[in-house]
Design an enzyme around this catalytic site. Structure first.
Site, PDB file in Angstrom:
ATOM      1  N   LYS A 106       0.837  -1.189   0.000  1.00 48.18           N
ATOM      2  CA  LYS A 106       0.000   0.000   0.000  1.00 48.18           C
ATOM      3  C   LYS A 106       0.880   1.250   0.000  1.00 48.18           C
ATOM      4  O   LYS A 106       1.946   1.271   0.630  1.00 48.18           O
ATOM      5  CB  LYS A 106      -0.907  -0.023   1.237  1.00 48.18           C
ATOM      6  N   SER A 187      -9.562   1.899   3.180  1.00 50.16           N
ATOM      7  CA  SER A 187      -8.701   2.652   2.298  1.00 50.16           C
ATOM      8  C   SER A 187      -7.658   1.798   1.587  1.00 50.16           C
ATOM      9  O   SER A 187      -6.978   2.273   0.684  1.00 50.16           O
ATOM     10  CB  SER A 187      -7.968   3.729   3.110  1.00 50.16           C
ATOM     11  N   SER A 211     -10.161  -0.637   7.131  1.00 57.23           N
ATOM     12  CA  SER A 211      -9.486  -0.428   5.848  1.00 57.23           C
ATOM     13  C   SER A 211      -8.858  -1.665   5.227  1.00 57.23           C
ATOM     14  O   SER A 211      -8.384  -1.607   4.098  1.00 57.23           O
ATOM     15  CB  SER A 211      -8.421   0.663   5.990  1.00 57.23           C
TER      16      SER A 211
END
Length: 507
Positions: A106, A187, A211
């Site tokens: 990420k 996210s 997330s």
């Protein structure tokens, strides 16, 4: 002028032809880490071929999906090195399960290489990190190949409540590979999109509140959100040291084994949680009979309210029956004390605590950078105003940033908020689990995430059902701190008993 609907049709027509082209590139779609290592050992596959396959997948599919924000220009070189190491050590037992495996991180997880670390924001483009994040360092030590950075909801969805899940200024809007118009959730959206669409073998994500569990659910992949502190947060663009955790999406247990453990740069949390790590790792708990004797709690309200959707209601009832048939003991119709308050972050105190923790943590992270266009949250806010068109400030705003900037350290209000969150967790989830002697709480969908978030508890999502329109929804399993062994046994046994996951349809 081409009518908009026709333009969309033409674009998607080209997209599907690209998908067909990608299918012919290399026959290793949906392969697990175990499958890949078997192919390595039989000389049917090299790391170089594997990386080239994923790079072609990214080239073909990412222009629409936008699950990958940036590719590592050294990935093929790293793959060649891994192949040489494997050839030199052929037959040796030393080799990690992740050796030669391409993994996306990420975009809020720092890597000291040619990749950017920006949380999706233009404000951090070309910033220079001092070192690899703790988890990135562990992946390299395990022989994994950093394939690139996965896209994400900008600033981990903490800039504004108005930012759509999966959107960031660097990459644009991430798309759910099952139904392109559907929310990919956030996210860690790109982390889930990428493994679902076979753009990488596995990915790392982060979670403060939902997330990892939510995008895993909506993109039909397995996701593990570990106990806070089980994995290091050093070098990760932060929100809250109290709630942040780094987890893994797809082939999750082997990756978890590689990234857990003590880190001197995240001393307090990792030292406290290291007592939970089993001596022989987590892969030993991948047991097909792992549901036998497990006590599972069912909280009907609100975790099985599907708005009278008969398909979802029927599917999850069937899954509960599957759990029973596999030997689990279901304790049904339970209630979590003050659940309405827990689920409302503005009432529970979570918003108050996170705003303060974010400003302090982000400012500390930015000060550690070797070079950066911004040195504080105030600078980021000013950057967004200056480049408001690129950052879509008019459309999405930065209200959460402004609320965080208005805070002034840990005061009475913040201490009260944190104390209230602890009380809600202790008198709610913890009390329920201990009173009923539960191994896990089971929920339809990812809504259990906030219950787990405020206490730093672990959770696992497993694919469970597809709606009438093809949208995936997962089953979530949550437990007390350090309960990953039981959760892995439960989740793996459920996965093996159901085998729900299917490749994306790009509807």
């Amino acid at each position: 002028m081409i009518p908009l609907f026709l333009l969309t049709s033409l674009l998607l027509s080209g997209f599907f032809s690209q998908i067909d082209k990608c299918h012919a590139v290399f026959p290793i779609k949906e392969a697990t880490i175990k499958d890949i290592h078997s192919a390595f050992n039989q000389n049917k596959l090299t790391s170089k071929q594997l990386v080239e396959f994923y790079l072609e997948q990214i080239k073909c599919l990412n222009p629409i999906l936008k699950g990958v924000i940036e590719v590592n220009p050294d990935a093929i070189h790293e793959a060649i090195k891994a192949d040489e190491e494997r050839k030199a050590k052929k037959g040796s037992v030393w080799m990690s399960k992740l050796h030669g495996i391409p993994i996306l991180l990420k975009d809020n997880i720092a890597t000291k290489d040619k990749l950017n670390t920006t949380a999706g924001s233009l404000a951090l483009l070309r910033s220079v990190v001092p070192r690899d994040a703790g988890v990135a360092k562990k992946l390299r030590e395990a022989g994994a190949i950093i394939l690139g950075k996965a896209s994400m909801t900008e600033w981990a969805a903490f800039r504004s409540e108005g930012i759509p899940n999966g959107w960031n200024a660097r990459a644009g809007q991430g798309k759910n590979p099952y139904v392109l118009s559907v929310d990919p959730c956030g996210s860690s959206s790109g982390s889930a999109i990428s493994v679902a669409a076979n753009l990488a073998t596995a990915t790392l994500g982060t979670e403060t509140d939902g997330s990892i569990l939510c995008p895993s659910s909506f993109n039909s992949v397995v996701g593990i959100k570990p106990t806070v502190g089980l994995t290091s947060r050093a070098g990760v663009i932060p929100i809250s040291p109290r709630q942040d955790t780094v987890g893994t999406v797809s082939d999750a247990v082997y990756v978890l084994d590689a990234i857990v453990g003590y880190d001197s740069r995240d001393t307090e949390a990792t030292k406290r949680a290291s007592k939970y790590i089993p001596h022989d790792g987590y892969a030993q708990f991948l047991k097909s009979d792992g549901l036998k004797g497990k006590r599972l709690g069912i909280v009907r309200n609100p975790f099985y309210n599907f708005d009278d959707d008969k398909l979802l209601t029927s599917a999850f009832e069937h899954h509960l029956q599957t759990l029973r048939q596999a030997g689990a003991i279901l304790v049904d119709n339970l209630e979590i004390s003050h659940i309405e308050t827990i689920l409302d972050s503005s009432v529970s105190g979570e918003d108050t605590a996170l705003n303060t923790e974010f400003k302090m943590s982000l400012n500390a992270y930015l000060k550690e950078l070797v070079a950066s266009p911004v040195q504080s949250l105030a600078d980021v806010i000013a950057f967004n105003k200056k480049f408001s068109d690129e950052e879509k400030i008019k459309e999405f705003g930065q209200d959460t940033f402004l609320a965080a900037e208005a805070t002034n350290g840990i005061g009475k209000a913040e201490k009260k908020a944190v104390k209230n969150l602890s009380k809600l967790s202790k008198n709610g989830f913890v009390k329920l689990m201990k009173k009923n002697k539960l191994h896990a709480l089971v929920a339809g969908g990812p809504d259990i995430s906030r219950v787990l978030a405020i206490g730093g508890f672990p959770g696992i999502n497993v694919p469970a059902v597809y709606t009438n329109t093809g949208v995936p929804i997962g089953m979530s399993f949550g437990g007390l701190k350090g309960s990953e062994p039981s959760l892995i046994e439960i989740a793996y046994a459920f996965e093996q008993a159901t085998k729900i996951r299917k490749p994306p349809t790009f509807l």
